[in-house]
Write an enzyme that holds these catalytic residues in place. Structure first.
Site, mmCIF file in Angstrom:
data_model
loop_
_atom_site.group_PDB
_atom_site.id
_atom_site.type_symbol
_atom_site.label_atom_id
_atom_site.label_comp_id
_atom_site.label_asym_id
_atom_site.label_seq_id
_atom_site.Cartn_x
_atom_site.Cartn_y
_atom_site.Cartn_z
ATOM 1 N N SER A 1 0.927 -1.531 -0.271
ATOM 2 C CA SER A 1 0.066 0.158 0.464
ATOM 3 C C SER A 1 0.454 1.525 -0.020
ATOM 4 C CB SER A 1 -0.698 0.528 1.025
ATOM 5 O OG SER A 1 -1.594 1.645 1.374
ATOM 6 N N TYR B 1 -1.263 -0.722 10.317
ATOM 7 C CA TYR B 1 -1.422 -1.477 8.795
ATOM 8 C C TYR B 1 -0.434 -1.039 7.645
ATOM 9 C CZ TYR B 1 -3.263 -1.560 4.087
ATOM 10 O OH TYR B 1 -3.645 -0.770 2.412
ATOM 11 N N LYS C 1 2.422 -3.317 6.569
ATOM 12 C CA LYS C 1 2.555 -3.027 4.138
ATOM 13 C C LYS C 1 3.554 -3.154 3.886
ATOM 14 C CE LYS C 1 -1.598 -4.375 2.878
ATOM 15 N NZ LYS C 1 -2.421 -5.119 2.053
#
Length: 233
Positions: A125, A138, A142
């Site tokens: 991401s 998150y 990533k």
């Protein structure tokens, strides 16, 4: 990505935990005329991933490319970092990073045994590159995914196996609805996208075909940031 591959003539096997989504995906992909299956697999369970690959190879004969794409994402209601919990952090890591590890590890085993190379693609991401408040877990997961891809590229290159990561920008999906519903957030984001539109699932078809095909036979260890220009503005 799966749709792009099916359109290009690939046999496709999709994994997911939701049987209804699996069925819908299989029907959509089968419309392109190739061989398709959708299997209920929880990538956080080591045995489930191993069995899933054994079943895949038994049915299709081999695995040529693997796209580790499953993930959890934070919502607009995520708590402040100082209010977050270890449980929520570990839950995110279990899916987004541990799941990617288990999936690519088992894919690599089969590709090495086949002896004909292969392509591993991990979905990261742009949150791995830019500060994302309230998305620390998150973002960390990533960023770990991109590092995993680079390490796999070096270690598995001797077997002819390529490994790359793709870094999506702001792409429309059910998870994204909460962001779009907040004009203050969505307008600020759109102002940083030179192409002045959100990404769509179709924007990922071409890169999937490229990375799965011999067109990318000398391309490994890279990060593909597809974000409408967000990262350069």
């Amino acid at each position: 990505m799966a749709d792009g591959l099916a359109r290009a003539g690939a046999d496709v096997c999709v994994w997911g935990r939701n049987p209804d989504k699996n069925k819908a995906a299989a029907e959509q992909l089968a419309a392109h005329g190739g061989r398709v299956s959708a299997v209920q697999v929880d990538i956080t369970e080591e045995d489930a991933v191993s069995r899933g690959f054994d079943r895949l190879v038994e049915e299709y004969g081999r695995v040529d490319s693997c796209f580790a794409n499953a993930a959890l994402a934070n919502s607009m209601t995520a708590p402040r970092f100082v209010d977050s919990t270890l449980e929520s952090w570990q839950h995110m890591m279990k899916v987004d990073l541990d799941g990617a590890y288990l999936t690519t590890r088992e894919a690599a085993k089969h590709m090495i045994a086949q002896g004909e190379g292969g392509s591993i693609v991990l979905t990261s991401s742009i949150a791995a590159l830019f500060g994302a408040p309230r998305e620390e877990a998150y973002s960390a997961a990533k960023a770990g995914v991109t590092a995993l891809a680079r390490s796999l590229a070096v270690e598995l290159g001797r077997y002819g196996i390529r490994a790359n990561s793709v870094l999506p920008g702001w792409t429309v999906s059910p998870v994204f609805d909460g962001w779009l519903d907040n004009p203050a957030v969505s307008e600020k984001i759109m102002g940083r996208i030179p192409l002045r539109r959100w990404g769509t699932g179709a924007d990922w078809a071409g890169i999937a075909v490229y990375l799965a095909s011999s067109a990318s036979s000398f391309h490994t260890g890279d990060q593909f940031r597809i974000d409408g220009g967000y990262g350069v503005f």
